[in-house]
Design a protein around this motif. Structure first.
Motif, PDB file in Angstrom:
ATOM      1  N   ASP A 133      66.065  21.066  62.633  1.00 19.98           N
ATOM      2  CA  ASP A 133      65.002  21.028  61.636  1.00 19.98           C
ATOM      3  C   ASP A 133      65.102  22.237  60.724  1.00 19.98           C
ATOM      4  O   ASP A 133      65.338  23.359  61.170  1.00 19.98           O
ATOM      5  N   LEU A 134      64.920  21.992  59.430  1.00 18.61           N
ATOM      6  CA  LEU A 134      64.921  23.046  58.422  1.00 18.61           C
ATOM      7  C   LEU A 134      63.523  23.124  57.815  1.00 18.61           C
ATOM      8  O   LEU A 134      62.720  22.211  57.963  1.00 18.61           O
ATOM      9  N   ASP A 135      63.253  24.214  57.122  1.00 16.05           N
ATOM     10  CA  ASP A 135      61.948  24.378  56.473  1.00 16.05           C
ATOM     11  C   ASP A 135      61.752  23.309  55.403  1.00 16.05           C
ATOM     12  O   ASP A 135      62.706  22.910  54.717  1.00 16.05           O
ATOM     13  N   GLU A 136      60.505  22.851  55.257  1.00 18.45           N
ATOM     14  CA  GLU A 136      60.161  21.887  54.204  1.00 18.45           C
ATOM     15  C   GLU A 136      60.522  22.471  52.851  1.00 18.45           C
ATOM     16  O   GLU A 136      60.400  23.678  52.672  1.00 18.45           O
ATOM     17  N   PRO A 137      60.980  21.700  51.934  1.00 21.98           N
ATOM     18  CA  PRO A 137      61.130  20.255  51.903  1.00 21.98           C
ATOM     19  C   PRO A 137      62.515  19.768  52.337  1.00 21.98           C
ATOM     20  O   PRO A 137      62.866  18.632  52.097  1.00 21.98           O
TER      21      PRO A 137
END
Length: 187
Positions: A133-137
């Motif tokens: 998972d990466l930071d939004e967006p």
């Protein structure tokens, strides 16, 4: 990748004109007597993959992926797969491809010297290395397993689809990690 595969014991980097640097890491390991070598790309996910028909490429949103190939050690000179894997990992930037499960990727030459494979089937992620998972967006990075295909298997897959080929492999008891295996029966 280190969490799932351990520390890499070798790495190579390739830069293609107009693309970001792509590295291929080698991870050796496995149970005694069943040594598995895994090759994983690093750098493919630096940019999101975009639909080549899109008017504008979104610099943040879009699928991101890295490629993972697993083979049995000691049966072939599979370390020569580093450049072909880097070529496949650069294909979204070079050719505007969106690499997704079920897709076929072809390098047009054996994956390593003497290999009966010139292409791979992209498998479903999540089995070996979990999504990152990466930071939004930003979309998460998916780690897509690659399954080597013989030219006959690749042609059969184009006609019958990825699921039908996976069923043939399963029914035939095909060892997809065998770097010198022959084609599954396609009759």
């Amino acid at each position: 990748m280190r969490t799932a595969l351990g520390e890499p014991d070798a790495r190579a980097a390739v830069t293609f004109l107009g693309t970001d640097r792509i590295e291929v890491l080698r991870f050796s390991g496995g149970a005694a007597g069943e040594e598995i070598v895994r090759y994983a790309t690093l750098g493919m996910s630096a940019q999101p993959m975009t639909d080549p028909t899109a008017a504008l490429a979104d610099p943040l949103r879009g699928p991101r992926a890295e490629l993972v190939l697993s083979v049995r050690a000691g049966f072939a000179d599979t370390d020569k797969v580093l450049r072909p894997l880097a070529v496949l990992a650069a294909s979204p930037q070079v050719e505007g491809l969106v690499v997704a499960p079920g897709a076929s990727l072809d390098v047009g030459e054996p994956l390593w010297p003497g290999a009966p494979f010139t292409s791979v089937l992209v498998a479903e992620p999540g089995g070996l290395v979990e999504d990152l998972d990466l930071d939004e967006p930003l979309d998460p990075v998916r780690f897509l397993p690659l399954l080597p295909m013989t030219p006959n298997e690749a042609a059969w897959k184009r006609v019958h689809g990825a699921q039908a080929l996976r069923e043939r492999w399963l029914t035939g008891g095909t060892d997809l990690r065998d770097p010198s295996r022959g084609s599954v029966s396609l009759d």
